[in-house]
Design a protein around this motif. Structure first.
Motif, short mmCIF file in Angstrom:
data_model
loop_
_atom_site.label_atom_id
_atom_site.label_comp_id
_atom_site.label_asym_id
_atom_site.label_seq_id
_atom_site.Cartn_x
_atom_site.Cartn_y
_atom_site.Cartn_z
N CYS A 94 0.84 -1.20 0.00
CA CYS A 94 0.00 0.00 0.00
C CYS A 94 0.87 1.25 0.00
O CYS A 94 0.67 2.18 -0.79
N THR A 98 0.91 3.76 -3.13
CA THR A 98 0.34 5.11 -2.96
C THR A 98 1.43 6.16 -3.19
O THR A 98 1.17 7.21 -3.79
N HIS A 102 -0.69 5.72 -7.08
CA HIS A 102 -1.83 4.87 -7.38
C HIS A 102 -2.85 4.93 -6.24
O HIS A 102 -2.48 5.09 -5.08
N MET A 103 -4.13 4.76 -6.60
CA MET A 103 -5.14 4.60 -5.54
C MET A 103 -5.02 3.18 -5.00
O MET A 103 -4.84 2.23 -5.77
N VAL A 104 -5.12 3.05 -3.67
CA VAL A 104 -5.06 1.72 -3.07
C VAL A 104 -6.26 1.53 -2.13
O VAL A 104 -6.57 2.40 -1.32
N GLY A 122 -1.26 5.28 3.99
CA GLY A 122 -1.67 6.14 2.88
C GLY A 122 -2.80 5.60 2.03
O GLY A 122 -3.03 6.10 0.91
N ALA A 123 -3.54 4.59 2.53
CA ALA A 123 -4.61 3.99 1.72
C ALA A 123 -5.63 5.05 1.27
O ALA A 123 -5.97 5.95 2.03
N SER A 124 -6.11 4.89 0.05
CA SER A 124 -7.19 5.76 -0.43
C SER A 124 -8.52 5.28 0.16
O SER A 124 -9.38 6.08 0.49
N THR A 158 -8.26 8.85 4.36
CA THR A 158 -8.67 7.54 3.84
C THR A 158 -10.19 7.40 3.91
O THR A 158 -10.79 7.69 4.94
#
Ligand code: E4P
Length: 217
Positions: A94, A98, A102-104, A122-124, A158
């Motif tokens: 992740c 990120t 990239h979106m995760v 940093g997760a979306s 998030t």
């Protein structure tokens, strides 16, 4: 609240999209298996249909391999959200993905601490699985509420993506608590429109209308 559709069935997605109900799509290996389609092909088709995030899940279990799979999935389209499981390796993947922009979507979340770690990485999106907790006599909705409180306490960006939704009540409760997104199977989305008093009321109106002998068209 945003609605994602929890399916890899493109016909079901197309029908709901026409109604403006689809803000995104989530898939997982089981849903790809159910669709009986090649993952890259069907995911590309979904990404072309939908402007919002389309989650595509890695199947590797080691961080380096997850990252490689995630990079490949992210090449399908700019609206791919790479889905990684909430393991230590998944968190490493992740962070790297990120950081690369990239979106995760961190999936298979069953505790508030797991959600806290995903936000730190940093997760979306974080995907707490409501139905699977309810299945083992725990309270999926309590988890959504705990994550909402924790994310708000520290202003984590998030998004809470309520997953494993099995009933219309799950959608109502997740919306009430303030989940940012609900990913809903098409059959449950259809159920949201149903109410016996609507059916009863419509039936009575139509019977009375017939008695008037009138036509609108
Ligand atoms: C969503 O991202 C998950 O893949 C999905 O909601 C899991 O649902 P299930 O527990 O009904 O399989």
């Amino acid at each position: 609240m945003k609605f994602f559709v929890d399916t890899a069935d493109t016909a079901a997605i197309a029908e709901l999209k026409e109604l403006g109900m689809v803000d995104g799509v989530t898939t997982n290996p089981s849903l790809i298996m159910k669709a009986g389609r090649d993952i890259l092909e069907v995911t590309k088709e979904i990404c072309d249909m939908i402007d919002g995030p389309v989650s595509a899940e890695v199947v590797a279990t080691e961080a380096a391999d997850m990252i490689a799979e995630g990079r490949k999935l992210a090449k399908i389209a700019p609206n791919i959200a790479v889905k990684v499981p909430l393991t230590w390796d998944g968190l490493k993947a992740c962070k790297t993905l990120t950081d690369e922009g990239h979106m995760v979507n961190v999936t298979l979340c069953f505790s508030a601490n797991q959600a806290l770690l995903a936000a730190k990485a940093g997760a979306s999106f974080i995907s707490p699985f409501i139905g699977r907790l309810d299945d083992i006599n725990l309270d999926g909705m309590e988890l959504i509420a705990d994550i909402r409180t924790i994310y708000d306490n520290f202003d984590f960006q998030t998004e809470i993506l309520a997953a494993s939704i099995r009933s219309a009540n799950h959608v109502t409760e997740a919306a009430r608590i303030g989940a940012d997104v609900a990913t809903v199977p098409p059959a449950v989305l259809h159920k949201l429109a149903e109410h016996p008093l609507t059916d009863k009321g419509l039936d009575a109106f139509l019977k009375d209308w017939e008695k008037t002998g009138q036509k609108i068209l």
